[in-house]
Design an enzyme around this catalytic site. Structure first.
Site, PDB file in Angstrom:
ATOM      1  N   HIS A   1       0.838  -1.206   0.000  1.00 25.93           N
ATOM      2  CA  HIS A   1       0.000   0.000   0.000  1.00 25.93           C
ATOM      3  C   HIS A   1       0.883   1.271   0.000  1.00 25.93           C
ATOM      4  O   HIS A   1       0.853   2.051   0.954  1.00 25.93           O
ATOM      5  CB  HIS A   1      -0.857  -0.084   1.268  1.00 25.93           C
ATOM      6  CG  HIS A   1      -1.966   0.906   1.406  1.00 25.93           C
ATOM      7  ND1 HIS A   1      -1.783   2.270   1.404  1.00 25.93           N
ATOM      8  CD2 HIS A   1      -3.283   0.731   1.618  1.00 25.93           C
ATOM      9  CE1 HIS A   1      -2.946   2.870   1.596  1.00 25.93           C
ATOM     10  NE2 HIS A   1      -3.872   1.963   1.714  1.00 25.93           N
TER      11      HIS A   1
ATOM     12  N   GLU B   1      -1.024   1.516  -5.141  1.00 34.56           N
ATOM     13  CA  GLU B   1      -0.824   0.277  -4.383  1.00 34.56           C
ATOM     14  C   GLU B   1      -0.909  -0.923  -5.323  1.00 34.56           C
ATOM     15  O   GLU B   1      -1.773  -0.964  -6.212  1.00 34.56           O
ATOM     16  CB  GLU B   1      -1.887   0.179  -3.303  1.00 34.56           C
ATOM     17  CG  GLU B   1      -2.047   1.447  -2.474  1.00 34.56           C
ATOM     18  CD  GLU B   1      -3.410   1.563  -1.808  1.00 34.56           C
ATOM     19  OE1 GLU B   1      -4.013   0.518  -1.488  1.00 34.56           O
ATOM     20  OE2 GLU B   1      -3.881   2.690  -1.610  1.00 34.56           O
TER      21      GLU B   1
HETATM   22  O1  TA6 Z   1      -6.167   1.786  -0.246  1.00 31.64           O
HETATM   23  C1  TA6 Z   1      -7.218   2.676  -0.115  1.00 31.64           C
HETATM   24  C2  TA6 Z   1      -7.854   2.473   1.239  1.00 31.64           C
HETATM   25  O2  TA6 Z   1      -8.539   1.268   1.327  1.00 31.64           O
HETATM   26  C3  TA6 Z   1      -8.741   3.680   1.481  1.00 31.64           C
HETATM   27  O3  TA6 Z   1     -10.097   3.316   1.426  1.00 31.64           O
HETATM   28  C4  TA6 Z   1      -8.305   4.158   2.853  1.00 31.64           C
HETATM   29  O4  TA6 Z   1      -9.072   3.528   3.866  1.00 31.64           O
HETATM   30  C5  TA6 Z   1      -6.859   3.726   2.873  1.00 31.64           C
HETATM   31  O5  TA6 Z   1      -6.868   2.454   2.275  1.00 31.64           O
HETATM   32  C6  TA6 Z   1      -6.202   3.780   4.227  1.00 31.64           C
HETATM   33  O6  TA6 Z   1      -6.565   2.689   4.975  1.00 31.64           O
HETATM   34  P1  TA6 Z   1      -6.058   2.678   6.504  1.00 31.64           P
HETATM   35  O7  TA6 Z   1      -6.628   1.456   7.105  1.00 31.64           O
HETATM   36  O8  TA6 Z   1      -4.559   2.663   6.453  1.00 31.64           O
HETATM   37  O9  TA6 Z   1      -6.563   3.965   7.087  1.00 31.64           O
END
Ligand code: TA6
Length: 287
Positions: free
Chosen positions: A155, A258
């Site tokens: 990510h 990601e």
């Molecule tokens: O990758 C995108 C996502 O799923 C967004 O929806 C947002 O929630 C982000 O990840 C961050 O997730 P986290 O759990 O690290 O706050």
């Protein structure tokens, strides 16, 4: 012996007290430097000598055992997104990984190998190679007696100069799930630009993605193998304000691209099978 000190390489790999006094490693090569916290085997910094950091790290991020780090490269495994009663994005990023090995490769890059503490029926290792680029490899093996289905995703939070000025290329013609609208679309634009929150899961794509950043005068390249999904995310104004571990204005300087296998691209391994997700990121001057 998995103590980080045991795997130090003088002048190359140093065990340090990282942010929040958490155990971490500082890696220095002739062309770059990096930092990896054992919490989540989380790459928290990568920078080529003379350049801007490649990865974004929130100034508000927490660095506490069992809490996710906001920035760098969170390892998302074995599920992506929220899950009732469980930590969002899986437990791997909240675990303290063991450092198994460090080595200086012939061309001067440094490779580090981490292992997720034993989980029933699954074995996960994360291999990071720091050099002119940052290369990451997440391997998962089904060591159990039945099929194992999971999602994985690196990510990655990228540092950019100004969200209003960047564009992202490589996804034209790709179907995506818009997580904000809970609907599917096809990417029609040659590039993606930002004028609000974007949270999209591009499916069935092995494409290399480029982030063109005129402010920092660079192109970031995201190359991947063993990945069918690419997620693009910027929280914009309202969501930034809702995240306690993220500055209200930090959305200007970051974008997530990601690489993994999520939602419809989830992976099922039969007993004994292995899956390897590879992602390599670097930057070149904006042509
Ligand atoms: O990758 C995108 C996502 O799923 C967004 O929806 C947002 O929630 C982000 O990840 C961050 O997730 P986290 O759990 O690290 O706050």
């Amino acid at each position: 012996m998995n103590s980080p000190k045991h795997h130090e390489i003088p002048g190359r790999v140093t065990a340090i007290a990282g942010k929040g006094n958490l155990p971490a490693l500082r890696i220095e090569t002739d062309s770059s430097n990096a930092e990896i916290h054992l919490l989540g085997a989380h790459i928290t910094h990568f920078q080529k000598n003379g350049g801007e950091p490649l990865l974004f790290m929130s100034a508000e991020s927490e660095f506490e055992p069992g809490k996710p780090i906001r920035g760098g490269v969170p390892i998302i495994f074995p599920w992506f997104g929220p899950r009732e009663g469980l930590a969002a994005h899986g437990f791997a990023r909240l675990a303290s990984w063991d450092l198994l090995d460090t080595i200086v490769l012939p061309e001067g890059s440094i490779r580090l190998t981490f292992r997720l503490p034993a989980e029933d029926a699954i074995a996960a290792e994360f291999r990071v190679t720091v050099g002119e680029s940052l290369a990451m490899e997440l391997s998962v093996t089904n060591t159990g007696a039945s099929d194992f289905t999971f999602e994985n995703c690196l990510h990655t939070y990228f540092q950019i100069g100004d969200i209003h000025q960047i564009d992202i290329a490589g996804l034209q013609g790709t179907r995506y799930l818009d997580s904000l609208l809970a609907s599917e679309f096809t990417e029609t634009g040659e590039t993606i630009r930002f004028s609000g929150e974007v949270d999209r899961v591009y499916q069935n794509t092995a494409a290399t993605v480029e982030i063109h950043d005129p402010s920092l005068r660079r192109t970031i390249h995201v190359r991947k193998r063993g990945s069918k999904s690419t997620v693009v995310w910027n929280p914009w104004i309202a969501k930034s304000k809702r995240m306690p571990d993220f500055g209200d204005e930090e959305y200007h300087q970051m974008v997530c691209v990601e690489s993994g296998n999520v939602k419809a691209n989830a992976i099922t391994l039969a007993p004994g099978e292995q899956s390897v997700l590879k992602v390599e990121v670097d930057s070149t001057p904006l042509g």
